[in-house]
Design a protein around this motif. Structure first.
Motif, PDB file in Angstrom:
ATOM      1  N   ALA A 300     -43.847  14.328 -35.228  1.00 19.06           N
ATOM      2  CA  ALA A 300     -43.531  13.134 -36.017  1.00 19.06           C
ATOM      3  C   ALA A 300     -42.659  13.524 -37.210  1.00 19.06           C
ATOM      4  CB  ALA A 300     -44.824  12.477 -36.498  1.00 19.06           C
ATOM      5  N   CYS A 301     -42.271  12.535 -37.995  1.00 20.20           N
ATOM      6  CA  CYS A 301     -41.440  12.766 -39.189  1.00 20.20           C
ATOM      7  C   CYS A 301     -42.137  12.192 -40.422  1.00 20.20           C
ATOM      8  CB  CYS A 301     -40.118  12.024 -39.081  1.00 20.20           C
ATOM      9  SG  CYS A 301     -39.138  12.484 -37.682  1.00 20.20           S
ATOM     10  N   GLY A 302     -41.809  12.739 -41.564  1.00 25.55           N
ATOM     11  CA  GLY A 302     -42.223  12.169 -42.850  1.00 25.55           C
ATOM     12  C   GLY A 302     -43.731  11.965 -42.923  1.00 25.55           C
ATOM     13  N   SER A 303     -44.113  10.792 -43.364  1.00 28.42           N
ATOM     14  CA  SER A 303     -45.535  10.502 -43.551  1.00 28.42           C
ATOM     15  C   SER A 303     -46.299  10.547 -42.235  1.00 28.42           C
ATOM     16  CB  SER A 303     -45.715   9.120 -44.175  1.00 28.42           C
ATOM     17  OG  SER A 303     -45.195   9.123 -45.466  1.00 28.42           O
ATOM     18  N   ALA A 304     -45.644  10.142 -41.157  1.00 28.40           N
ATOM     19  CA  ALA A 304     -46.324  10.165 -39.855  1.00 28.40           C
ATOM     20  C   ALA A 304     -46.697  11.608 -39.501  1.00 28.40           C
ATOM     21  CB  ALA A 304     -45.424   9.555 -38.786  1.00 28.40           C
ATOM     22  N   MET A 305     -45.814  12.534 -39.874  1.00 26.57           N
ATOM     23  CA  MET A 305     -46.119  13.952 -39.628  1.00 26.57           C
ATOM     24  C   MET A 305     -47.306  14.382 -40.508  1.00 26.57           C
ATOM     25  SD  MET A 305     -45.584  17.265 -40.791  1.00 26.57           S
ATOM     26  CE  MET A 305     -44.272  17.196 -42.008  1.00 26.57           C
ATOM     27  N   ILE A 347     -46.064  10.289 -33.253  1.00 28.15           N
ATOM     28  CA  ILE A 347     -46.573   9.262 -34.164  1.00 28.15           C
ATOM     29  C   ILE A 347     -45.386   8.625 -34.872  1.00 28.15           C
ATOM     30  CG2 ILE A 347     -48.155   8.778 -36.073  1.00 28.15           C
ATOM     31  CD1 ILE A 347     -49.543  11.423 -35.533  1.00 28.15           C
ATOM     32  N   SER A 348     -45.341   7.308 -34.866  1.00 30.17           N
ATOM     33  CA  SER A 348     -44.232   6.639 -35.550  1.00 30.17           C
ATOM     34  C   SER A 348     -44.628   5.211 -35.908  1.00 30.17           C
ATOM     35  CB  SER A 348     -42.997   6.631 -34.642  1.00 30.17           C
ATOM     36  OG  SER A 348     -41.965   5.897 -35.255  1.00 30.17           O
ATOM     37  N   GLN A 349     -44.547   4.898 -37.171  1.00 32.77           N
ATOM     38  CA  GLN A 349     -44.827   3.524 -37.592  1.00 32.77           C
ATOM     39  C   GLN A 349     -43.822   2.575 -36.948  1.00 32.77           C
ATOM     40  OE1 GLN A 349     -44.565  -0.100 -39.133  1.00 32.77           O
ATOM     41  NE2 GLN A 349     -42.930   1.221 -39.872  1.00 32.77           N
ATOM     42  N   SER A 350     -42.549   2.903 -37.062  1.00 32.41           N
ATOM     43  CA  SER A 350     -41.489   1.982 -36.604  1.00 32.41           C
ATOM     44  C   SER A 350     -41.280   2.020 -35.105  1.00 32.41           C
ATOM     45  CB  SER A 350     -40.178   2.352 -37.281  1.00 32.41           C
ATOM     46  OG  SER A 350     -39.784   3.660 -36.871  1.00 32.41           O
ATOM     47  N   GLY A 351     -41.638   3.144 -34.477  1.00 32.70           N
ATOM     48  CA  GLY A 351     -41.355   3.297 -33.051  1.00 32.70           C
ATOM     49  C   GLY A 351     -39.889   3.486 -32.748  1.00 32.70           C
ATOM     50  N   GLU A 352     -39.101   3.779 -33.768  1.00 30.88           N
ATOM     51  CA  GLU A 352     -37.651   3.864 -33.610  1.00 30.88           C
ATOM     52  C   GLU A 352     -37.060   5.178 -34.072  1.00 30.88           C
ATOM     53  OE1 GLU A 352     -35.250   0.922 -35.530  1.00 30.88           O
ATOM     54  OE2 GLU A 352     -36.852  -0.524 -35.380  1.00 30.88           O
ATOM     55  N   THR A 353     -37.811   5.981 -34.806  1.00 32.58           N
ATOM     56  CA  THR A 353     -37.241   7.158 -35.451  1.00 32.58           C
ATOM     57  C   THR A 353     -36.564   8.070 -34.422  1.00 32.58           C
ATOM     58  OG1 THR A 353     -38.915   6.978 -37.129  1.00 32.58           O
ATOM     59  CG2 THR A 353     -37.831   9.107 -36.967  1.00 32.58           C
ATOM     60  N   ALA A 354     -35.283   8.326 -34.653  1.00 30.02           N
ATOM     61  CA  ALA A 354     -34.476   9.026 -33.638  1.00 30.02           C
ATOM     62  C   ALA A 354     -35.010  10.437 -33.364  1.00 30.02           C
ATOM     63  CB  ALA A 354     -33.026   9.086 -34.088  1.00 30.02           C
ATOM     64  N   LEU A 603     -33.051   5.746 -49.268  1.00 29.36           N
ATOM     65  CA  LEU A 603     -33.991   5.796 -48.139  1.00 29.36           C
ATOM     66  C   LEU A 603     -33.846   4.598 -47.213  1.00 29.36           C
ATOM     67  CD1 LEU A 603     -37.320   6.905 -49.838  1.00 29.36           C
ATOM     68  CD2 LEU A 603     -35.715   8.285 -48.561  1.00 29.36           C
ATOM     69  N   ALA A 604     -34.347   4.759 -46.025  1.00 32.86           N
ATOM     70  CA  ALA A 604     -34.509   3.621 -45.119  1.00 32.86           C
ATOM     71  C   ALA A 604     -35.899   3.748 -44.523  1.00 32.86           C
ATOM     72  CB  ALA A 604     -33.469   3.649 -44.023  1.00 32.86           C
ATOM     73  N   LYS A 605     -36.419   2.639 -44.096  1.00 30.73           N
ATOM     74  CA  LYS A 605     -37.791   2.632 -43.581  1.00 30.73           C
ATOM     75  C   LYS A 605     -37.926   3.503 -42.342  1.00 30.73           C
ATOM     76  CE  LYS A 605     -41.937   0.652 -43.311  1.00 30.73           C
ATOM     77  NZ  LYS A 605     -42.713   1.658 -44.051  1.00 30.73           N
ATOM     78  N   SER A 606     -36.923   3.410 -41.498  1.00 33.54           N
ATOM     79  CA  SER A 606     -36.957   4.269 -40.322  1.00 33.54           C
ATOM     80  C   SER A 606     -35.541   4.765 -40.106  1.00 33.54           C
ATOM     81  CB  SER A 606     -37.436   3.475 -39.114  1.00 33.54           C
ATOM     82  OG  SER A 606     -37.067   4.154 -37.936  1.00 33.54           O
TER      83      SER A 606
HETATM   84  C1  G6P Z   1     -38.412   7.645 -42.785  1.00 29.83           C
HETATM   85  C2  G6P Z   1     -39.251   6.969 -43.860  1.00 29.83           C
HETATM   86  C3  G6P Z   1     -40.592   7.683 -43.996  1.00 29.83           C
HETATM   87  C4  G6P Z   1     -41.298   7.702 -42.654  1.00 29.83           C
HETATM   88  C5  G6P Z   1     -40.440   8.423 -41.609  1.00 29.83           C
HETATM   89  C6  G6P Z   1     -41.025   8.311 -40.223  1.00 29.83           C
HETATM   90  O1  G6P Z   1     -37.924   8.847 -43.222  1.00 29.83           O
HETATM   91  O2  G6P Z   1     -38.559   6.953 -45.099  1.00 29.83           O
HETATM   92  O3  G6P Z   1     -41.396   6.995 -44.942  1.00 29.83           O
HETATM   93  O4  G6P Z   1     -42.536   8.351 -42.772  1.00 29.83           O
HETATM   94  O5  G6P Z   1     -39.149   7.799 -41.568  1.00 29.83           O
HETATM   95  O6  G6P Z   1     -41.008   6.971 -39.825  1.00 29.83           O
HETATM   96  P1  G6P Z   1     -41.799   6.425 -38.580  1.00 29.83           P
HETATM   97  O7  G6P Z   1     -41.369   4.994 -38.470  1.00 29.83           O
HETATM   98  O8  G6P Z   1     -41.352   7.235 -37.404  1.00 29.83           O
HETATM   99  O9  G6P Z   1     -43.237   6.565 -38.842  1.00 29.83           O
END
Ligand code: G6P
Length: 610
Positions: A300-305, A347-354, A603-606
């Motif tokens: 995962a990335c960021g907070s999801a990680m 793990i991804s909140q947005s389901g879109e993170t590349a 920043l961007a949300k995803s």
């Molecule tokens: C971006 C946001 C972070 C987020 C990360 C992963 O970098 O600024 O706050 O944790 O993406 O996003 P995701 O949607 O995959 O959980």
């Protein structure tokens, strides 16, 4: 990522564009623009800045009487934020908005430039518009032009497209980037995200990869890549317009922090069986599946990680399954060994993170079973994973995640319990205890923590004049410290480092000066004594210490300058309470500093680019 929107119908299109774009701003807010048909003419209005800048322009030059329009809010990737790089882009007879990235745009641009096409911007989007226009010049058919142009594009995209002469028609296609269509009483819509359309309708249809749709006031037609037509699959979302509004809070972030107790219940309760045991059968996952899992790689990335870093502790402690956590953008470059029985959990909140999507695809290419923990339903990651567990946190609008992270952690806790129970590592009684702690103790403890605003504000006052702050913790508290530091950095712009409490003395302690704020987290009773020694080390060098600590540990007055006591009704309750405290401290700090809390700079949300 960027946000796109479009409308065609009988109502005035511009107010709908502006309202929808204001909701989509969380996806990017470097620049904004609209293209609106008025009879046979299409007017484009766009500028650097936020929606307010566009509103000002529209006040001076109103666009009235348009019933068909597209709009865009941008997070810059190719080409900095500027009026020229803002969308929509026009190329010949084509006007287009885009969310995604065209990876081979340089080659395509060079090829089109050779043919005499002049470009006004530095964007990949203008190249996409020019390529579609080039194909349209040959076929004179929008669908054929879109099909042949996109066949040559590499990358991810969702386009909203207007063609000169096609009055009242909006064309859309998606590959890799999200896009939904919607129908209301007065027309048809497209948007990157349903939340943007909740003020108008709740009836939607998720576009599938490579489908092309034509929206007109009399209906929607969807075409597959072989040109056959399919009927739209209309569904009604359970989201309400209120779920995408602030509901009386100053910021979405604060609203979402307050929604967490309920969000945990929503994410846990669908996974509780009739007998009170963990049960993921409603997600299509039976106990047998868990029994086959011999090791887990969380990506995962960021907070999801960071949620994954909490998960690793639970899964290893409770279920005794070896687990590793990987930063998604690094995953493929040092390919992890994937022995039989490996499960890759993205793990991804947005389901879109590349980056996360690329890691998921890498795992699939290697024949490894995949499971996605996702909040946004029917997104690319949710669809492509072999199995999916939705977190049901509801729409998260603030860029800095709170309830997204919190529900990811609660689902991981349930997975740990499910595996441990399925493999006989924990008894029925213990499994029920974990479930109950998540369903009852955690929400109650979080509610209790929500009422301590004054305390958080006092601590925040001690941070705002400092350039550097440290969070320290051991075990799960080190994982929490990482999330705490990220939260503080992203919304208050104060530099903050998370350190394993025992590691600070191996170098970084040289940065501690009289007055340096150090926040220590201690949710694990057994580790307190050692963390307390580390606190002494920094205090004796002048650090101002805030201790966020279990309430059942007797803390001497001289241990810390400030103390936040955490409820101890269960381990989970203590951990989630600490999480709430660190979120509120970041929020109050950013608030005192007057930062743009819901839309932090850059920043961007995803992030839908790698
Ligand atoms: C971006 C946001 C972070 C987020 C990360 C992963 O970098 O600024 O706050 O944790 O993406 O996003 P995701 O949607 O995959 O959980």
């Amino acid at each position: 990522m960027c946000g796109i929107i479009g409308y065609t119908g009988t109502s005035n299109a511009l107010p709908k564009m502006m309202k929808g774009l204001s909701v989509l701003e969380y996806r990017g807010y470097d620049s904004v623009g609209v293209a609106a048909q008025r009879g046979k003419e299409t007017e484009i209005m766009k500028c650097k800045g936020r929606i307010g800048a566009l509103e000002e322009k529209l006040r001076d030059h109103p666009i009235e009487g348009s019933h068909c329009a597209i709009g865009h809010t941008r997070w810059a990737t190719h080409g900095g934020p500027s009026d020229e790089n803002a969308h929509p882009h026009r190329a010949g007879e084509v006007i287009l908005v885009h969310n995604g990235i065209i990876e081979n745009y340089k080659e395509l641009r060079a090829e089109l430039a050779d043919k005499g096409v002049a470009f006004l911007s530095e964007t990949d989007t203008e190249v996409a518009a020019a390529l579609i226009n080039d194909c349209y010049a040959v076929s004179r058919d929008p669908i054929k032009a879109i099909r042949s142009a996109t066949a040559r594009m590499k990358g991810a995209f969702a386009f909203g497209i207007l063609f000169d002469g096609h009055v009242g028609e909006v064309y859309v296609i998606r590959r890799g980037s999200p896009l939904i269509l919607a129908r209301g009483a007065d027309g048809y819509y497209l948007a990157s995200d349903m939340t943007a359309l909740l003020p108008f309708t709740r009836e939607y249809c998720a576009m599938k990869e490579n489908e092309i749709a034509r929206l007109a006031p009399d209906g929607v037609r969807i075409y597959l890549s072989d040109q056959t037509e399919v009927a739209p699959d209309w569904k009604t979302t359970t989201m309400t317009p209120e779920s995408a509004q602030k509901g009386g809070y100053d910021h979405f972030m604060l609203k979402e922090i307050h929604e967490q107790p309920q969000a945990v219940v929503k994410s846990v309760s669908p996974r509780v069986g009739k007998t009170g045991l963990p049960d993921f059968s409603s997600d299509g996952i039976e106990a047998d599946f868990w029994r086959g899992v011999k090791s887990i790689q969380i990506v995962a990335c960021g907070s999801a990680m960071h949620a994954g870093l909490v998960g690793i502790r639970l899964i290893e402690d409770l279920a005794k399954v070896p687990t590793t956590v990987h930063i998604a953008s690094e995953y493929r470059y040092h390919p992890p060994i994937m022995p039989d029985g490996t499960l890759v959990v993205v793990i991804s909140q947005s389901g879109e993170t590349a980056d996360t999507l690329a890691a998921l695809r890498y795992a699939k290419e290697n024949g490894v079973p995949t499971l996605a923990i996702v909040n946004a339903v029917e997104t690319t990651i949710a669809r492509e994973a072999d199995r999916r567990i939705y977190t049901y946190a509801g729409p998260e609008i603030a860029v800095a995640t709170t309830k997204g992270y919190c529900t990811q952690a609660s689902v991981l806790w349930m997975i740990a319990a499910a595996i441990a129970h399925a493999t006989g590592r924990i008894s029925d009684e213990k499994a029920r205890e974990v479930v109950q702690s998540l369903l009852c103790d955690v929400p109650a403890a979080m509610e209790q923590m929500l009422s301590r605003e004054d305390r958080y504000r006092k601590i925040a006052r001690g941070l705002i004049d400092h350039e550097h702050v440290f969070y320290i913790g051991r075990g799960v508290d080190y994982a929490l410290s990482m999330e705490a530091a990220l939260k503080l950095k992203e919304i208050s712009y104060i530099h903050c480092e998370a350190y394993a409490a025992g590691e600070l003395k191996h170098g970084t302690i040289s940065l501690i000066e009289p007055g340096t704020p150090v926040l220590a987290i201690s949710t694990e009773k057994d580790l307190f004594d050692k963390t307390e020694s580390n606190i002494r080390e920094v205090r004796s060098r002048g650090a101002q210490v805030t201790l966020i600590c279990r309430s059942d540990i007797p803390v001497h007055q001289e241990t810390a300058d400030e103390l936040i006591s955490l409820p101890v009704s269960s381990d989970a309750a203590t951990v989630f309470s600490a999480l709430l405290a660190i979120q509120c401290i970041a929020y109050e700090t950013a608030s005192l500093l007057g930062c743009d809390i819901d839309r932090p700079r850059n920043l961007a949300k995803s992030v839908t680019v790698e």
